[in-house]
Design a protein around this motif. Structure first.
Motif, PDB file in Angstrom:
ATOM      1  N   LEU A 144      79.483  40.969   2.933  1.00 25.50           N
ATOM      2  CA  LEU A 144      79.408  39.655   2.287  1.00 25.50           C
ATOM      3  C   LEU A 144      78.820  38.590   3.207  1.00 25.50           C
ATOM      4  N   GLY A 145      78.949  38.786   4.520  1.00 21.05           N
ATOM      5  CA  GLY A 145      78.386  37.826   5.462  1.00 21.05           C
ATOM      6  C   GLY A 145      79.007  36.452   5.315  1.00 21.05           C
ATOM      7  N   LYS A 146      78.150  35.429   5.225  1.00 17.86           N
ATOM      8  CA  LYS A 146      78.628  34.052   5.139  1.00 17.86           C
ATOM      9  C   LYS A 146      79.380  33.775   3.838  1.00 17.86           C
ATOM     10  N   TYR A 147      79.148  34.612   2.817  1.00 20.43           N
ATOM     11  CA  TYR A 147      79.828  34.410   1.533  1.00 20.43           C
ATOM     12  C   TYR A 147      81.290  34.837   1.588  1.00 20.43           C
ATOM     13  N   TRP A 148      81.653  35.654   2.587  1.00 21.83           N
ATOM     14  CA  TRP A 148      83.035  36.119   2.700  1.00 21.83           C
ATOM     15  C   TRP A 148      83.985  34.945   2.908  1.00 21.83           C
ATOM     16  N   LYS A 149      83.630  34.050   3.831  1.00 19.95           N
ATOM     17  CA  LYS A 149      84.488  32.899   4.109  1.00 19.95           C
ATOM     18  C   LYS A 149      84.574  31.976   2.901  1.00 19.95           C
ATOM     19  N   LYS A 150      83.446  31.792   2.203  1.00 24.95           N
ATOM     20  CA  LYS A 150      83.446  30.947   1.005  1.00 24.95           C
ATOM     21  C   LYS A 150      84.353  31.532  -0.072  1.00 24.95           C
ATOM     22  N   LEU A 151      84.288  32.854  -0.244  1.00 24.65           N
ATOM     23  CA  LEU A 151      85.137  33.522  -1.229  1.00 24.65           C
ATOM     24  C   LEU A 151      86.603  33.366  -0.884  1.00 24.65           C
ATOM     25  N   HIS A 152      86.952  33.547   0.388  1.00 26.48           N
ATOM     26  CA  HIS A 152      88.357  33.527   0.784  1.00 26.48           C
ATOM     27  C   HIS A 152      88.947  32.116   0.818  1.00 26.48           C
ATOM     28  N   ARG A 153      88.104  31.102   0.727  1.00 26.07           N
ATOM     29  CA  ARG A 153      88.628  29.747   0.567  1.00 26.07           C
ATOM     30  C   ARG A 153      89.192  29.527  -0.838  1.00 26.07           C
ATOM     31  N   PHE A 154      88.891  30.444  -1.746  1.00 26.20           N
ATOM     32  CA  PHE A 154      89.432  30.341  -3.100  1.00 26.20           C
ATOM     33  C   PHE A 154      90.926  30.606  -3.137  1.00 26.20           C
ATOM     34  N   ILE A 155      91.512  30.968  -2.006  1.00 22.98           N
ATOM     35  CA  ILE A 155      92.954  31.164  -1.957  1.00 22.98           C
ATOM     36  C   ILE A 155      93.693  29.882  -2.325  1.00 22.98           C
ATOM     37  N   TYR A 156      93.085  28.723  -2.016  1.00 22.37           N
ATOM     38  CA  TYR A 156      93.695  27.447  -2.394  1.00 22.37           C
ATOM     39  C   TYR A 156      93.727  27.284  -3.913  1.00 22.37           C
ATOM     40  N   TYR A 157      92.664  27.732  -4.574  1.00 23.48           N
ATOM     41  CA  TYR A 157      92.639  27.680  -6.041  1.00 23.48           C
ATOM     42  C   TYR A 157      93.684  28.629  -6.624  1.00 23.48           C
ATOM     43  N   ALA A 158      93.844  29.784  -5.984  1.00 22.08           N
ATOM     44  CA  ALA A 158      94.863  30.739  -6.438  1.00 22.08           C
ATOM     45  C   ALA A 158      96.253  30.133  -6.324  1.00 22.08           C
ATOM     46  N   ALA A 159      96.513  29.473  -5.198  1.00 24.50           N
ATOM     47  CA  ALA A 159      97.827  28.840  -4.992  1.00 24.50           C
ATOM     48  C   ALA A 159      98.046  27.728  -6.013  1.00 24.50           C
ATOM     49  N   GLY A 160      97.014  26.917  -6.255  1.00 22.97           N
ATOM     50  CA  GLY A 160      97.137  25.838  -7.237  1.00 22.97           C
ATOM     51  C   GLY A 160      97.391  26.367  -8.634  1.00 22.97           C
ATOM     52  N   ALA A 161      96.645  27.419  -9.043  1.00 27.61           N
ATOM     53  CA  ALA A 161      96.838  28.018 -10.370  1.00 27.61           C
ATOM     54  C   ALA A 161      98.224  28.641 -10.493  1.00 27.61           C
ATOM     55  N   ALA A 162      98.701  29.252  -9.396  1.00 22.40           N
ATOM     56  CA  ALA A 162     100.040  29.867  -9.410  1.00 22.40           C
ATOM     57  C   ALA A 162     101.130  28.816  -9.586  1.00 22.40           C
ATOM     58  N   ILE A 163     100.954  27.662  -8.963  1.00 21.42           N
ATOM     59  CA  ILE A 163     101.944  26.588  -9.085  1.00 21.42           C
ATOM     60  C   ILE A 163     101.960  26.032 -10.508  1.00 21.42           C
ATOM     61  N   ILE A 164     100.768  25.847 -11.102  1.00 23.89           N
ATOM     62  CA  ILE A 164     100.714  25.380 -12.496  1.00 23.89           C
ATOM     63  C   ILE A 164     101.366  26.411 -13.416  1.00 23.89           C
ATOM     64  N   HIS A 165     101.077  27.681 -13.169  1.00 19.51           N
ATOM     65  CA  HIS A 165     101.690  28.778 -13.931  1.00 19.51           C
ATOM     66  C   HIS A 165     103.217  28.704 -13.833  1.00 19.51           C
ATOM     67  N   TYR A 166     103.710  28.460 -12.635  1.00 23.74           N
ATOM     68  CA  TYR A 166     105.152  28.366 -12.378  1.00 23.74           C
ATOM     69  C   TYR A 166     105.730  27.129 -13.067  1.00 23.74           C
ATOM     70  N   PHE A 167     105.037  26.003 -12.924  1.00 23.59           N
ATOM     71  CA  PHE A 167     105.516  24.719 -13.430  1.00 23.59           C
ATOM     72  C   PHE A 167     105.640  24.727 -14.951  1.00 23.59           C
ATOM     73  N   TRP A 168     104.627  25.248 -15.633  1.00 28.88           N
ATOM     74  CA  TRP A 168     104.590  25.184 -17.098  1.00 28.88           C
ATOM     75  C   TRP A 168     105.554  26.144 -17.787  1.00 28.88           C
ATOM     76  N   GLN A 169     105.942  27.217 -17.091  1.00 29.01           N
ATOM     77  CA  GLN A 169     106.837  28.163 -17.760  1.00 29.01           C
ATOM     78  C   GLN A 169     108.304  27.773 -17.624  1.00 29.01           C
ATOM     79  N   LEU A 170     108.598  26.836 -16.700  1.00 25.62           N
ATOM     80  CA  LEU A 170     109.975  26.400 -16.519  1.00 25.62           C
ATOM     81  C   LEU A 170     110.342  25.310 -17.528  1.00 25.62           C
ATOM     82  N   LYS A 171     111.566  25.331 -17.957  1.00 28.07           N
ATOM     83  CA  LYS A 171     112.037  24.325 -18.906  1.00 28.07           C
ATOM     84  C   LYS A 171     113.173  23.487 -18.329  1.00 28.07           C
ATOM     85  N   GLY A 172     113.598  23.825 -17.143  1.00 23.93           N
ATOM     86  CA  GLY A 172     114.721  23.097 -16.548  1.00 23.93           C
ATOM     87  C   GLY A 172     114.402  22.529 -15.198  1.00 23.93           C
ATOM     88  N   ASN A 173     115.012  23.103 -14.156  1.00 22.90           N
ATOM     89  CA  ASN A 173     114.862  22.613 -12.788  1.00 22.90           C
ATOM     90  C   ASN A 173     113.437  22.823 -12.278  1.00 22.90           C
TER      91      ASN A 173
END
Length: 215
Positions: free
Chosen positions: A139-168
Motif C-alpha cells: 500500500l505504501g503511502k496509502y497504508w497510513k492514510k487508510l489506518h487513520r480511518f480508525i478515528y472514523y471507526a471509533a466515532g461510528a462505534a460511539i454513535i452505534h453505542y449511543f443510539w441503541q441505549l435508552k437509559g444511562n
C-alpha cells in the motif's frame, strides 16, 4: 510473523484475553443476569470499543513518554479490537437472531444505529486485513492514510453505542470524551509539527537584475 514474541508480548496477549475468559466463566456459572443475550452483546461491544481507544492512545502515550517500544504493541491492540468486534457481530447474528437472515435484514432496515456499527466494523476489518508488513509495503503511502480511518471507526462505534441505549448514557459519553481528547492531541501535534516545518524552511534571497549583471 506479525509480532516479535517475548515475555511482554505474552503477558499483554493473555491480559487482552481475560475479558473473554471472564465472559465464558460467567456464561458457565449463569452470572449474566436476567438477559444473558443482551449481556453477551454489550460486553463484547464494550471491549471492542475499549481496545479501539487503547490502540488510539498508544501514539499520544508514546509522544509524551518517548518510549518507542509501545508502537510494537499497537498492532496487537488493534487486532484485539477486531477480535472483540467480531465476537460482538457474531453474537448479534447467531445468539441474538439465531442466524435468521430475514429477521436480521428487517432489523437492519429498521434500526439506524446498526448502520453505524456496520461502518465501524467494515473499517476495522480493513485495518486488520492490512495490518501485516506485506500489506504495508504494497500500500505504501496509502497504508497510513487508510489506518487513520480508525478515528472514523471509533466515532461510528460511539454513535452505534449511543443510539441503541435508552437509559444511562454515561459510558458512550465517557468514550466520546476519550476519543475527542485523543483526536485533539493528534491535531495539536500536527499543528505543532507544521509550525516547526515552516520555521525550518529557509527564505530565498531575492536576486536583482543588477546583481546578476555585476562583474
Amino acid at each position: 510473523m506479525l509480532f516479535r514474541i517475548n515475555n511482554a508480548w505474552i503477558v499483554i496477549s493473555i491480559t487482552c484475553l481475560l475479558p473473554l475468559f471472564w465472559l465464558l466463566l460467567d456464561i458457565m456459572n449463569n452470572n449474566l443476569g436476567s438477559n444473558p443475550i443482551e449481556a453477551i452483546h454489550i460486553r463484547s461491544g464494550d471491549w471492542a470499543l475499549r481496545f479501539l481507544c487503547l490502540t488510539l492512545a498508544v501514539t499520544p502515550l508514546q509522544t509524551m513518554t518517548n518510549w518507542r517500544g509501545m508502537a510494537d504493541y499497537r498492532q496487537m491492540l488493534g487486532l484485539y479490537a477486531f477480535f472483540y468486534a467480531t465476537l460482538h457481530l457474531l453474537g448479534y447474528l447467531y445468539v441474538d437472531h439465531a442466524g435468521l437472515w430475514s429477521m436480521i435484514g428487517i432489523d437492519i432496515l429498521q434500526s439506524t444505529y446498526i448502520w453505524f456499527g456496520l461502518v465501524a466494523y467494515i473499517i476495522i476489518i480493513l485495518l486488520a486485513i492490512t495490518s501485516p508488513k506485506v500489506a504495508k509495503k504494497r500500500l505504501g503511502k496509502y497504508w497510513k492514510k487508510l489506518h487513520r480511518f480508525i478515528y472514523y471507526a471509533a466515532g461510528a462505534a460511539i454513535i452505534h453505542y449511543f443510539w441503541q441505549l435508552k437509559g444511562n448514557l454515561f459510558q458512550p459519553l465517557f468514550y466520546l470524551t476519550i476519543i475527542a481528547f485523543l483526536l485533539g492531541f493528534r491535531a495539536l501535534v500536527w499543528f505543532k509539527n507544521r509550525q516547526l516545518t515552516r520555521l525550518m524552511i529557509p527564505k530565498g534571497k531575492k536576486i536583482t537584475e543588477e546583481s546578476n549583471d555585476a562583474v
